[in-house]
Scaffold this active site. Structure first.
Site, mmCIF file in Angstrom:
data_model
loop_
_atom_site.group_PDB
_atom_site.id
_atom_site.type_symbol
_atom_site.label_atom_id
_atom_site.label_comp_id
_atom_site.label_asym_id
_atom_site.label_seq_id
_atom_site.Cartn_x
_atom_site.Cartn_y
_atom_site.Cartn_z
ATOM 1 N N ARG A 16 0.801 -1.228 0.000
ATOM 2 C CA ARG A 16 0.000 0.000 0.000
ATOM 3 C C ARG A 16 0.839 1.287 0.000
ATOM 4 O O ARG A 16 0.320 2.379 -0.184
ATOM 5 C CB ARG A 16 -0.959 -0.004 1.199
ATOM 6 N N GLY A 80 3.384 -15.755 6.362
ATOM 7 C CA GLY A 80 2.640 -15.405 7.568
ATOM 8 C C GLY A 80 3.549 -15.035 8.724
ATOM 9 O O GLY A 80 4.760 -15.307 8.698
ATOM 10 N N ASN A 380 39.465 40.540 5.946
ATOM 11 C CA ASN A 380 38.229 41.090 5.399
ATOM 12 C C ASN A 380 38.128 40.700 3.929
ATOM 13 O O ASN A 380 39.037 40.972 3.145
ATOM 14 C CB ASN A 380 38.226 42.617 5.514
ATOM 15 N N TYR A 390 38.502 26.351 -9.809
ATOM 16 C CA TYR A 390 38.337 25.237 -10.741
ATOM 17 C C TYR A 390 38.762 25.670 -12.129
ATOM 18 O O TYR A 390 38.249 26.661 -12.665
ATOM 19 C CB TYR A 390 36.856 24.828 -10.719
ATOM 20 N N ALA A 426 40.397 46.787 -4.887
ATOM 21 C CA ALA A 426 39.113 46.434 -5.487
ATOM 22 C C ALA A 426 39.280 46.213 -6.986
ATOM 23 O O ALA A 426 40.079 46.888 -7.638
ATOM 24 C CB ALA A 426 38.112 47.552 -5.229
ATOM 25 N N ARG A 443 44.381 46.619 -12.459
ATOM 26 C CA ARG A 443 43.234 47.168 -13.158
ATOM 27 C C ARG A 443 43.760 48.014 -14.307
ATOM 28 O O ARG A 443 44.826 48.609 -14.208
ATOM 29 C CB ARG A 443 42.367 48.106 -12.339
HETATM 30 C C1 UD1 Z 1 -1.283 -9.080 12.334
HETATM 31 C C2 UD1 Z 1 -1.954 -9.988 13.365
HETATM 32 C C3 UD1 Z 1 -3.245 -9.321 13.837
HETATM 33 C C4 UD1 Z 1 -2.946 -7.964 14.413
HETATM 34 C C5 UD1 Z 1 -2.184 -7.105 13.394
HETATM 35 C C6 UD1 Z 1 -1.739 -5.825 14.028
HETATM 36 C C7 UD1 Z 1 -1.384 -12.246 12.628
HETATM 37 C C8 UD1 Z 1 -1.878 -13.472 11.992
HETATM 38 N N1 UD1 Z 1 -2.252 -11.260 12.748
HETATM 39 O O1 UD1 Z 1 -2.125 -8.972 11.234
HETATM 40 O O2 UD1 Z 1 -3.857 -10.138 14.826
HETATM 41 O O3 UD1 Z 1 -4.143 -7.315 14.809
HETATM 42 O O4 UD1 Z 1 -1.031 -7.809 12.925
HETATM 43 O O5 UD1 Z 1 -1.209 -4.987 13.046
HETATM 44 O O6 UD1 Z 1 -0.254 -12.189 13.053
HETATM 45 N N2 UD1 Z 1 5.363 -10.097 8.259
HETATM 46 C C9 UD1 Z 1 6.479 -10.801 7.892
HETATM 47 N N3 UD1 Z 1 6.332 -11.962 7.223
HETATM 48 C C10 UD1 Z 1 5.124 -12.457 6.891
HETATM 49 C C11 UD1 Z 1 3.985 -11.739 7.266
HETATM 50 C C12 UD1 Z 1 4.133 -10.579 7.951
HETATM 51 O O7 UD1 Z 1 7.596 -10.385 8.174
HETATM 52 O O8 UD1 Z 1 5.096 -13.518 6.283
HETATM 53 C C13 UD1 Z 1 5.520 -8.840 8.990
HETATM 54 C C14 UD1 Z 1 5.015 -7.661 8.219
HETATM 55 O O9 UD1 Z 1 6.034 -7.099 7.423
HETATM 56 C C15 UD1 Z 1 4.567 -6.730 9.320
HETATM 57 C C16 UD1 Z 1 4.132 -7.672 10.447
HETATM 58 O O10 UD1 Z 1 4.755 -8.908 10.160
HETATM 59 O O11 UD1 Z 1 5.596 -5.934 9.814
HETATM 60 C C17 UD1 Z 1 2.632 -7.833 10.552
HETATM 61 O O12 UD1 Z 1 2.162 -8.383 9.337
HETATM 62 P P1 UD1 Z 1 0.794 -7.966 8.700
HETATM 63 O O13 UD1 Z 1 0.629 -8.640 7.402
HETATM 64 O O14 UD1 Z 1 0.655 -6.500 8.735
HETATM 65 O O15 UD1 Z 1 -0.187 -8.620 9.744
HETATM 66 P P2 UD1 Z 1 -1.747 -8.498 9.753
HETATM 67 O O16 UD1 Z 1 -2.298 -9.488 8.823
HETATM 68 O O17 UD1 Z 1 -2.137 -7.091 9.594
HETATM 69 CA CA CA Z 2 -0.885 -4.986 9.376
#
Ligand code: UD1
Ligand code: CA
Length: 462
Positions: A16, A80, A380, A390, A426, A443
């Site tokens: 985003r 995740g 001064n 340069y 000057a 000059r």
């Molecule tokens: C997560 C939580 C949610 C919480 C929210 C708060 C889970 C399943 N859910 O959701 O309960 O309310 O954060 O903002 O954890 N990231 C990784 N690798 C990944 C996925 C994510 O490094 O594979 C990192 C992202 O870059 C980010 C953070 O983890 O900094 C959170 O990930 P994001 O996808 O924003 O989590 P949400 O689905 O919003």
């Molecule tokens: Ca998030």
């Protein structure tokens, strides 16, 4: 209190943001966003920090110089939050203690809040403490499902929640304090059988509850601290909160900031007491300003070391310069990298200085360029003086020794030295060295043709 480690989740791309740059490297208050959770973890006592990077991991790595307590774990595919923590676990092999889990895109969290959460964690004897908040609109967040006595039973994601669960106002901030033994065992048992097909870190809550281990929630007192930055609007919002905090701390320490809402000072900038900062000033990078200085409107100061009693007049721009005490600069002066101004120097309007040393009590009050120069004490420099440093291929130095007087409109064709106590008339173009105590004048002699204008007028029939 036992050992503390931190895992910082930062592998996501940040779609985003609509950017070529990975989200956590976007600048906030003068440094990348990821710096904030790292600093908070450090301040909260984490002796080991693992950053889970994925998208543009090399950029994230590059930012943190090696050799300290920071490790990197690569999460090539973002499967995740649970999977991300699993990627970090080899880096913490053999570690025993508590693990803080933070997000790279939650920059406003304070170290004090982490410390309070850790104290609550310890006191409650829980294996897992979740930092929670109650936003006005809980949409999109994981909801915290509690049982009798307020024990946390599980966290359910928006997309997996039923209507009753969606009514819950207390949400998961994504920040946790977990006992390492429990954490590293639990994450090996996660499944991705859910609405998003992801390995949810949040599932470890349910696992603890099922194993009869206690999970507590720690509500954050100020909801803005857990605000995530997902788009440019939130980046600006977080930026303004950080600015407010920086300005507030400086004001508490005795700096006058005339209008903090339009004063842009980077985190880490140091300013001494009784210095006055006027509106629309930008102070950036590693900058230190002493006491009793005046920084007038619309000045931009980056990477400078400035002493006491210095006045920087309106519209001046300075980068990587060293300024000693009681110096006056501007209005509209330009100090470029490698400038050093000694005590009581005066640099006036439309003066540009680069890689130049200016000795005590010397002045260049108007319309001047001093580049690659060494200027002594009590010199001064007249209006319109130019060091011609340069030749189109190489840069050359100009040396002006103590007590020299350079008149207006002088060109100094470098390399050239003006000996001490000399005077350059000057309008002179100096092309060879001037010995001490001498007058240099070059000059074309002036010719006055008396009556010449009258004669011309006659010719035109006037
Ligand atoms: C997560 C939580 C949610 C919480 C929210 C708060 C889970 C399943 N859910 O959701 O309960 O309310 O954060 O903002 O954890 N990231 C990784 N690798 C990944 C996925 C994510 O490094 O594979 C990192 C992202 O870059 C980010 C953070 O983890 O900094 C959170 O990930 P994001 O996808 O924003 O989590 P949400 O689905 O919003
Ligand atoms: Ca998030």
């Amino acid at each position: 209190m036992g050992a503390t480690a931190a895992i910082i989740l930062a592998a996501g791309k940040g779609t985003r943001m609509k950017s070529d740059l990975v989200k956590v490297m976007h600048s906030l208050g003068g440094c990348p966003m990821i710096e904030y959770p790292v600093a908070a973890a450090r301040e909260a006592g984490a002796s080991r920090i693992v950053i889970v990077a994925g998208h543009q991991s090399e950029k994230v790595k590059e930012y943190f110089p090696g050799g300290d307590e920071i490790d990197f774990a690569l999460q090539e595919e973002q499967l995740g939050t649970g999977h991300a923590v699993a990627c970090a676990s080899p880096s913490l092999e053999g570690f025993s203690g508590r693990v803080l889990i933070l997000c790279g895109d939650v920059p406003l969290l304070k170290a004090d809040t982490l410390k309070e959460m850790m104290a609550c964690h310890k006191e409650s004897g829980a294996v897992l403490t979740v930092l929670t908040s109650r936003p006005d609109n809980p949409f999109g967040y994981g909801r915290v499902v509690k049982g009798v006595g307020g024990t946390v039973l599980r966290i359910v994601e928006e997309k997996d929640a039923n209507d009753t669960e969606r009514e819950i106002r207390e949400v998961n901030s994504g920040i946790y304090c977990v006992e390492s033994g429990f954490l590293f065992d639990a994450i090996t048992h996660l499944s991705n059988d859910n609405a998003q097909g992801e390995y949810y870190l949040t599932d470890i809550v349910q696992m603890a509850a099922a194993a009869g281990l206690s999970v507590t929630s720690f509500p954050v007192s100020c909801a803005e601290e857990v605000m995530g930055v997902n788009d440019r609007g939130q980046l600006a919002e977080a930026g303004s909160i950080i600015r407010k905090r920086v300005n507030q701390a400086l004001m508490y320490a005795g700096v006058t900031i005339v209008d903090p809402s339009v004063t842009y000072i980077d985190r880490g900038v140091k300013i001494g007491k009784d210095t006055i900062v006027y509106p629309n000033v930008h102070i950036q990078g590693v900058t230190e300003i002493g006491e009793n200085c005046v920084i007038e409107p619309s000045s931009v100061i980056r990477g400078c070391r400035i002493g006491d009693g210095v006045t920087i007049k309106a519209g001046s721009v300075m980068a990587d310069a060293i300024v000693h005490n009681s110096v006056s600069i501007g209005p509209m002066a330009h100090l470029r990298p490698g400038t050093e101004l000694m005590n009581h120097v005066k640099i006036g309007n439309f003066v540009e200085i680069k890689k130049a040393f200016v000795g005590e009590d010397s002045k260049a009050s108007h319309l001047t360029y001093l580049g690659d120069a060494t200027i002594g004490k009590g010199v001064n420099i007249g209006c319109g003086t130019i060091t011609c440093n340069y030749d189109g291929i190489n840069k050359h130095r100009t040396v002006i020794e103590d007590d020299v007087f350079v008149g207006s409109d002088v060109q100094l064709v470098a390399p050239v030295t003006i000996g001490r106590n000399s005077l350059v008339a000057a309008g002179t173009t100096v092309t060879k060295d001037v010995p001490p105590d001498s007058l240099a004048i070059a000059r074309t002699p002036q010719v006055n043709k008396e009556g010449w204008v009258k004669e011309r007028e006659k010719g035109k029939g006037k």
